[in-house]
Design a protein around this motif. Structure first.
Motif, PDB file in Angstrom:
ATOM      1  N   ALA A  89      39.897  49.824  66.000  1.00  0.00           N
ATOM      2  CA  ALA A  89      41.065  49.521  65.166  1.00  0.00           C
ATOM      3  C   ALA A  89      42.352  49.490  65.977  1.00  0.00           C
ATOM      4  N   ALA A  90      42.476  50.383  66.957  1.00  0.00           N
ATOM      5  CA  ALA A  90      43.698  50.417  67.762  1.00  0.00           C
ATOM      6  C   ALA A  90      43.850  49.131  68.565  1.00  0.00           C
ATOM      7  N   ALA A  91      42.741  48.636  69.124  1.00  0.00           N
ATOM      8  CA  ALA A  91      42.789  47.395  69.897  1.00  0.00           C
ATOM      9  C   ALA A  91      43.130  46.213  68.999  1.00  0.00           C
ATOM     10  N   THR A  92      42.546  46.184  67.816  1.00  0.00           N
ATOM     11  CA  THR A  92      42.808  45.086  66.882  1.00  0.00           C
ATOM     12  C   THR A  92      44.275  45.063  66.469  1.00  0.00           C
ATOM     13  N   ALA A  93      44.828  46.234  66.164  1.00  0.00           N
ATOM     14  CA  ALA A  93      46.226  46.311  65.741  1.00  0.00           C
ATOM     15  C   ALA A  93      47.169  45.900  66.865  1.00  0.00           C
ATOM     16  N   LEU A  94      46.871  46.343  68.084  1.00  0.00           N
ATOM     17  CA  LEU A  94      47.751  46.011  69.206  1.00  0.00           C
ATOM     18  C   LEU A  94      47.625  44.540  69.585  1.00  0.00           C
ATOM     19  N   LEU A  95      46.424  43.984  69.468  1.00  0.00           N
ATOM     20  CA  LEU A  95      46.252  42.552  69.734  1.00  0.00           C
ATOM     21  C   LEU A  95      47.071  41.736  68.739  1.00  0.00           C
ATOM     22  N   ALA A  96      47.059  42.139  67.472  1.00  0.00           N
ATOM     23  CA  ALA A  96      47.868  41.448  66.467  1.00  0.00           C
ATOM     24  C   ALA A  96      49.345  41.502  66.836  1.00  0.00           C
ATOM     25  N   GLU A  97      49.797  42.652  67.313  1.00  0.00           N
ATOM     26  CA  GLU A  97      51.204  42.789  67.703  1.00  0.00           C
ATOM     27  C   GLU A  97      51.531  41.899  68.898  1.00  0.00           C
ATOM     28  N   SER A  98      50.618  41.823  69.859  1.00  0.00           N
ATOM     29  CA  SER A  98      50.872  40.989  71.041  1.00  0.00           C
ATOM     30  C   SER A  98      50.937  39.512  70.661  1.00  0.00           C
ATOM     31  N   TYR A  99      50.069  39.087  69.738  1.00  0.00           N
ATOM     32  CA  TYR A  99      50.113  37.701  69.273  1.00  0.00           C
ATOM     33  C   TYR A  99      51.405  37.433  68.503  1.00  0.00           C
ATOM     34  N   GLU A 100      51.797  38.397  67.683  1.00  0.00           N
ATOM     35  CA  GLU A 100      53.009  38.228  66.890  1.00  0.00           C
ATOM     36  C   GLU A 100      54.226  38.051  67.792  1.00  0.00           C
ATOM     37  N   ASP A 121      45.206  37.202  60.626  1.00  0.00           N
ATOM     38  CA  ASP A 121      43.762  37.379  60.455  1.00  0.00           C
ATOM     39  C   ASP A 121      43.304  38.739  60.978  1.00  0.00           C
ATOM     40  N   LEU A 122      43.898  39.191  62.075  1.00  0.00           N
ATOM     41  CA  LEU A 122      43.519  40.491  62.616  1.00  0.00           C
ATOM     42  C   LEU A 122      43.919  41.622  61.672  1.00  0.00           C
ATOM     43  N   ARG A 123      45.014  41.453  60.978  1.00  0.00           N
ATOM     44  CA  ARG A 123      45.502  42.507  60.088  1.00  0.00           C
ATOM     45  C   ARG A 123      44.889  42.440  58.693  1.00  0.00           C
ATOM     46  N   GLN A 124      44.640  41.238  58.214  1.00  0.00           N
ATOM     47  CA  GLN A 124      44.210  41.076  56.829  1.00  0.00           C
ATOM     48  C   GLN A 124      42.794  40.534  56.688  1.00  0.00           C
ATOM     49  N   GLY A 125      42.197  40.115  57.786  1.00  0.00           N
ATOM     50  CA  GLY A 125      40.905  39.454  57.711  1.00  0.00           C
ATOM     51  C   GLY A 125      41.090  37.963  57.520  1.00  0.00           C
ATOM     52  N   SER A 126      40.096  37.194  57.916  1.00  0.00           N
ATOM     53  CA  SER A 126      40.201  35.746  57.790  1.00  0.00           C
ATOM     54  C   SER A 126      40.147  35.348  56.322  1.00  0.00           C
ATOM     55  N   THR A 127      40.886  34.314  55.985  1.00  0.00           N
ATOM     56  CA  THR A 127      40.972  33.836  54.608  1.00  0.00           C
ATOM     57  C   THR A 127      39.942  32.737  54.385  1.00  0.00           C
ATOM     58  N   PRO A 128      39.068  32.882  53.373  1.00  0.00           N
ATOM     59  CA  PRO A 128      38.109  31.801  53.097  1.00  0.00           C
ATOM     60  C   PRO A 128      38.844  30.498  52.834  1.00  0.00           C
ATOM     61  N   GLY A 248      34.997  27.566  57.126  1.00  0.00           N
ATOM     62  CA  GLY A 248      35.883  28.217  58.086  1.00  0.00           C
ATOM     63  C   GLY A 248      35.120  29.288  58.840  1.00  0.00           C
ATOM     64  N   PHE A 249      35.657  29.744  59.938  1.00  0.00           N
ATOM     65  CA  PHE A 249      34.970  30.731  60.756  1.00  0.00           C
ATOM     66  C   PHE A 249      36.004  31.558  61.508  1.00  0.00           C
ATOM     67  N   ASP A 250      35.572  32.739  61.948  1.00  0.00           N
ATOM     68  CA  ASP A 250      36.464  33.631  62.682  1.00  0.00           C
ATOM     69  C   ASP A 250      36.725  33.077  64.080  1.00  0.00           C
ATOM     70  N   ILE A 251      37.952  33.218  64.541  1.00  0.00           N
ATOM     71  CA  ILE A 251      38.330  32.764  65.875  1.00  0.00           C
ATOM     72  C   ILE A 251      38.767  33.939  66.742  1.00  0.00           C
ATOM     73  N   VAL A 252      39.585  34.817  66.189  1.00  0.00           N
ATOM     74  CA  VAL A 252      40.142  35.909  66.993  1.00  0.00           C
ATOM     75  C   VAL A 252      39.228  37.118  67.036  1.00  0.00           C
ATOM     76  N   THR A 253      38.142  37.095  66.274  1.00  0.00           N
ATOM     77  CA  THR A 253      37.126  38.143  66.353  1.00  0.00           C
ATOM     78  C   THR A 253      35.777  37.471  66.544  1.00  0.00           C
ATOM     79  N   PRO A 254      34.822  38.166  67.161  1.00  0.00           N
ATOM     80  CA  PRO A 254      33.531  37.523  67.430  1.00  0.00           C
ATOM     81  C   PRO A 254      32.719  37.280  66.158  1.00  0.00           C
TER      82      PRO A 254
END
Length: 254
Positions: A89-100, A121-128, A248-254
């Motif tokens: 979770a820490a990596a996901t949150a920081l990655l979102a901040e770096s992208y922002e 998408d990292l913070r809220q999940g991908s939207t269908p 649609g499919f996830d891009i920023v997560t595997p």
């Protein structure tokens, strides 16, 4: 040129477009042999994180890069960490901040949208996303291309070793086409009908597309006015062997 607003990358960017031109003429290979047969993203990320000393060490390096304002390097580190450990979770949150942060800095609207959409998408999940397209768009696409698109979703393991030939008489467009399916591939051809088809479909193209792309049952399309002559059960088996249109499919997560 930097002083002229018309030369700025408000839409595209020089680095982005120059890569596109290179790939258009010369292909994707950048003449670095290590890129010819690299590990897939998840396997590569797992090895890189281990080489860097593990998840905690990588996260510390990324935090240092963020503090120094090197958001690109932080994103590089964190993208690999997220691919290696999606539950971190820490990596996901920081990655979102770096992208922002990169989105805030981007002059190009396209780059900004990509960065900010990734952060969301990292913070809220991908939207269908709906696969629906306008009828005008579908009408403008050639039948041959639509049949090719359907063929990319054919799952031969679900179809089995049987063979099936389908004649298509698209009355509203005055087109004739055919589908050939076997245990390996689905092939569509436009401009000719098979000599002895297993199934003949006659009717407007929209009803055929409803089967191929929306996976509407053959029986429902018959009630809607589609004429089916021959082995309707075999035709339904073919429709069942088509994967649904991706939503649609996830891009920023595997």
């Amino acid at each position: 040129m930097g002083d002229e607003w018309a030369t700025h990358g408000y839409y595209g960017t020089v680095s982005h477009n120059s890569k596109a031109i290179y790939q258009f003429y010369l292909g994707w290979y950048d003449a670095v042999p290590a890129n010819l047969h690299a590990h897939p993203p998840v396997e590569r990320a797992t090895r890189l994180i281990a080489a860097l000393g593990g998840a905690d060490r990588t996260l510390a390096l990324a935090r240092g890069a963020m503090a120094a304002g090197d958001y690109r390097w932080a994103s590089d580190l964190l993208q690999n960490l997220v691919f290696a450990a999606p539950d971190n979770a820490a990596a996901t949150a920081l990655l979102a901040e770096s992208y922002e942060q990169q989105g805030f800095q981007a002059e190009s609207a396209i780059w900004r949208n990509q960065f900010l959409a990734a952060a969301r998408d990292l913070r809220q999940g991908s939207t269908p996303r709906s696969a629906a397209q306008s009828t005008d768009l579908i009408a403008a696409i050639a039948t041959a291309e639509l049949l090719d698109s359907a063929a990319t979703r054919f799952a031969p393991e679900r179809f089995g070793a049987r063979k099936l030939t389908v004649a298509l008489d698209l009355t509203d467009r005055k087109e004739q086409a055919m589908l050939e399916a076997n245990g390996s591939v689905l092939i569509g051809r436009v401009g000719a009908l098979p000599a002895i088809p297993d199934v003949t479909i006659r009717g407007p193209r929209a009803l055929l597309l409803a089967m191929l792309f929306l996976k509407q049952p053959v029986s429902a399309m018959q009630k809607a006015g589609l004429q089916v002559e021959g082995d309707a059960a075999a035709l339904q088996h073919l429709i069942d062997a088509l994967d649904p249109v991706p939503q649609g499919f996830d891009i920023v997560t595997p």
